[in-house]
Design a protein around this motif. Structure first.
Motif, PDB file in Angstrom:
ATOM      1  N   LEU A   1       0.846  -1.206   0.000  1.00  0.00           N
ATOM      2  CA  LEU A   1       0.000   0.000   0.000  1.00  0.00           C
ATOM      3  C   LEU A   1       0.880   1.254   0.000  1.00  0.00           C
ATOM      4  O   LEU A   1       0.623   2.211  -0.725  1.00  0.00           O
ATOM      5  CB  LEU A   1      -0.910   0.003   1.232  1.00  0.00           C
ATOM      6  CG  LEU A   1      -2.110  -0.955   1.179  1.00  0.00           C
ATOM      7  CD1 LEU A   1      -2.753  -1.091   2.561  1.00  0.00           C
ATOM      8  CD2 LEU A   1      -3.150  -0.482   0.174  1.00  0.00           C
ATOM      9  N   GLY A   2       1.940   1.220   0.816  1.00  0.00           N
ATOM     10  CA  GLY A   2       2.846   2.366   0.897  1.00  0.00           C
ATOM     11  C   GLY A   2       3.570   2.613  -0.415  1.00  0.00           C
ATOM     12  O   GLY A   2       3.717   3.758  -0.863  1.00  0.00           O
TER      13      GLY A   2
ATOM     14  N   TYR B   1       1.200   4.080  -2.868  1.00  0.00           N
ATOM     15  CA  TYR B   1       0.899   5.471  -2.479  1.00  0.00           C
ATOM     16  C   TYR B   1       2.037   6.392  -2.932  1.00  0.00           C
ATOM     17  O   TYR B   1       1.809   7.402  -3.591  1.00  0.00           O
ATOM     18  CB  TYR B   1       0.726   5.542  -0.962  1.00  0.00           C
ATOM     19  CG  TYR B   1      -0.034   6.759  -0.486  1.00  0.00           C
ATOM     20  CD1 TYR B   1      -1.332   6.652  -0.024  1.00  0.00           C
ATOM     21  CD2 TYR B   1       0.542   8.021  -0.497  1.00  0.00           C
ATOM     22  CE1 TYR B   1      -2.048   7.758   0.405  1.00  0.00           C
ATOM     23  CE2 TYR B   1      -0.158   9.132  -0.070  1.00  0.00           C
ATOM     24  CZ  TYR B   1      -1.446   8.999   0.381  1.00  0.00           C
ATOM     25  OH  TYR B   1      -2.134  10.106   0.801  1.00  0.00           O
TER      26      TYR B   1
ATOM     27  N   TYR C   1       0.853   8.669  -6.056  1.00  0.00           N
ATOM     28  CA  TYR C   1       0.148   9.845  -5.547  1.00  0.00           C
ATOM     29  C   TYR C   1       0.617  11.143  -6.226  1.00  0.00           C
ATOM     30  O   TYR C   1      -0.213  12.000  -6.572  1.00  0.00           O
ATOM     31  CB  TYR C   1       0.289   9.951  -4.023  1.00  0.00           C
ATOM     32  CG  TYR C   1      -0.275  11.242  -3.488  1.00  0.00           C
ATOM     33  CD1 TYR C   1      -1.637  11.500  -3.558  1.00  0.00           C
ATOM     34  CD2 TYR C   1       0.556  12.224  -2.946  1.00  0.00           C
ATOM     35  CE1 TYR C   1      -2.163  12.700  -3.104  1.00  0.00           C
ATOM     36  CE2 TYR C   1       0.041  13.428  -2.499  1.00  0.00           C
ATOM     37  CZ  TYR C   1      -1.319  13.653  -2.574  1.00  0.00           C
ATOM     38  OH  TYR C   1      -1.827  14.848  -2.144  1.00  0.00           O
TER      39      TYR C   1
ATOM     40  N   ILE D   1      -7.358   4.089  -4.488  1.00  0.00           N
ATOM     41  CA  ILE D   1      -6.653   2.896  -3.996  1.00  0.00           C
ATOM     42  C   ILE D   1      -7.647   1.877  -3.447  1.00  0.00           C
ATOM     43  O   ILE D   1      -7.496   0.671  -3.643  1.00  0.00           O
ATOM     44  CB  ILE D   1      -5.617   3.280  -2.912  1.00  0.00           C
ATOM     45  CG1 ILE D   1      -4.410   3.951  -3.561  1.00  0.00           C
ATOM     46  CG2 ILE D   1      -5.182   2.062  -2.126  1.00  0.00           C
ATOM     47  CD1 ILE D   1      -3.153   3.920  -2.728  1.00  0.00           C
TER      48      ILE D   1
END
Lengths: 211, 243
Positions: A45-46, A49, A53, A78
């Protein structure tokens, strides 16, 4: 209000849902980010991101949005990606960056076109060349319903269920952290899930009465 | 479904959970899937339990995203922008440095000159009374690598004695030593053409090197070398490298 709540909850009931087991993809040539998302891996997820992003941020800021607006639409994108992976709807070769940008952009265009933002000027609007296929909208509706389900859980249930289903900790680890037995954790988990089930059954009853 | 619709036993619930999470053993899963195919109520219940599990997971994903946003928010935009600017500046600097290096790098001729040029060691200087004290004085400068001073003195003497092959040759050597390679060329041309002079061979070699330094391969090829001269072979090697 109660009626609206009941209607919203009832929509959470499955209509055409089919069960996507998590182990059916083992051994296939899935991209690491797909495997990571399916397992709720915070590292994946990080990575998603941080990698994607900035592009969405640039787009939103150039189109009258703020940093917070950019974060909101990107997080929602997401979540759409995550749920599609959970449902096994994405092909393994899919480009997460392109998908996230497309969903976030379309969400932001919806915001911009809303009554509260009619004064905004949209610099880049190529939605006609980049339409949603409809499944994203259905997924977003599901996200709303799933949030409604989660809100029904009390803190104790959230704590145990979150560790077991989201963090994928085993019963022994959860029990050790809580200072209880594994059997206690197992029972708490079962009872919490049955609370959700009971609420669903209650709504079914309400639906019959209203129907 | 093997149970009352109002009551989902813990054991049955955990079977559904194991199936959804992919932790059910293969054989058990195959049996379970047979049951699923035959029992619509069981399928509906399983789908509902999966939806509840997804709801819990969604809560965790949202929490993780909020934390990522908090960390991202804590990183000032300006510093992120500066990082971008610094990256661009680094790339521009690298490109400029490469361009400067490329433009200022020595040519092949200059590299060959540097590789082969060795200054003439000069003539011995008498310690006692000399026949030509002015020449010897300049030679001392030359040997002390004071090439400009030596060149000036010898040039002055050459005006008085233009027929002196020694003065012509060493004035050229002083010019080469001072780094004025084009300035040495006319002197070397005359010196190499004077085949009767003992300096002719060496003058031809230095003339060849001077042309090579300038990248003037056409003139370099015309430099007359005595085939017996050791310089002839060295010049041939350089010409081969230039080709």
């Amino acid at each position: 209000m109660l009626i609206f709540s009941i209607i919203a909850w009832s929509k959470a009931l499955p209509r055409t849902l089919t069960v996507a087991r998590e182990d059916v993809h083992i051994g296939t040539n899935e991209a690491p980010w797909v495997i990571g998302l399916r397992r709720n891996d915070p590292e994946v997820l990080g990575t998603l991101y941080n990698a994607h992003y900035p592009t969405v941020r640039t787009y939103v800021l150039r189109n009258s949005g703020t940093e917070d607006d950019a974060r909101d639409v990107f997080q929602e994108a997401i979540l759409v990606l995550w749920l599609k992976v959970k449902d096994g709807q994405l092909i393994p070769e899919a480009d997460p960056g392109g998908f996230l940008y497309r969903v976030a952009k379309n969400k932001w265009l919806d915001v911009v076109r809303s009554a509260a933002h009619k004064h905004m000027k949209v610099i880049h609007d190529d939605r006609l060349q980049d339409p949603l296929d409809g499944s994203e909208e259905a997924i977003e509706e599901r996200l709303v319903r799933l949030r409604g389900v989660y809100e029904k859980l009390d803190d104790k249930c959230r704590n145990v269920l979150d560790q077991f289903y989201f963090e994928r900790k085993d019963l022994a680890t959860i029990a050790a952290a809580m200072g209880v037995t594994e059997e206690s954790v197992r029972t708490i988990k079962y009872r919490c899930m049955m609370k959700l089930r009971a609420f669903r059954n209650a709504i079914r009853g309400e639906e019959k009465e209203w129907g | 479904m093997g149970m009352k619709n109002h009551n989902l036993e813990q054991e049955e619930f955990e079977r559904m959970e194991a199936y959804v999470l992919g932790t059910m053993p293969t054989l058990e899963r195959e049996h379970y899937e047979k049951r699923l195919r035959a029992d619509a109520a069981l399928r509906a219940e399983l789908e509902q339990q999966q939806e509840h599990i997804h709801a819990v997971e969604l809560g965790g994903v949202q929490r993780t995203l909020r934390e990522l946003a908090r960390v991202q928010r804590a990183t000032p935009v300006t510093s992120r922008r500066w990082v971008s600017y610094l990256k661009v500046a680094a790339v521009v600097t690298l490109v400029l440095a490469s361009a400067i290096w490329w433009l200022s790098r020595p040519t092949t001729g200059e590299q060959l000159f540097a590789e082969h040029f060795r200054p003439d060691p000069g003539l011995p200087v008498a310690m006692d009374a000399s026949e030509d004290p002015a020449f010897d004085d300049a030679m001392v400068d030359y040997k002390m690598q004071a090439f400009a001073a030596a060149r000036e003195k010898w040039s002055s003497q050459l005006k008085d004695r233009p027929g002196s092959d020694t003065l012509r040759y060493y004035t050229a050597m002083a010019a080469l030593g001072a780094g004025d390679i084009p300035g040495a060329v006319p002197l070397l041309e005359k010196a190499s053409a004077d085949t009767a002079s003992p300096f002719a061979d060496k003058a031809a070699w230095y003339l060849f090197l001077a042309y090579t330094h300038a990248g003037d391969t056409a003139h370099a090829r015309t430099v007359p070398f005595d085939p017996a001269s050791p310089f002839a072979a060295r010049a041939a090697t350089i010409q081969h490298a230039l080709r």
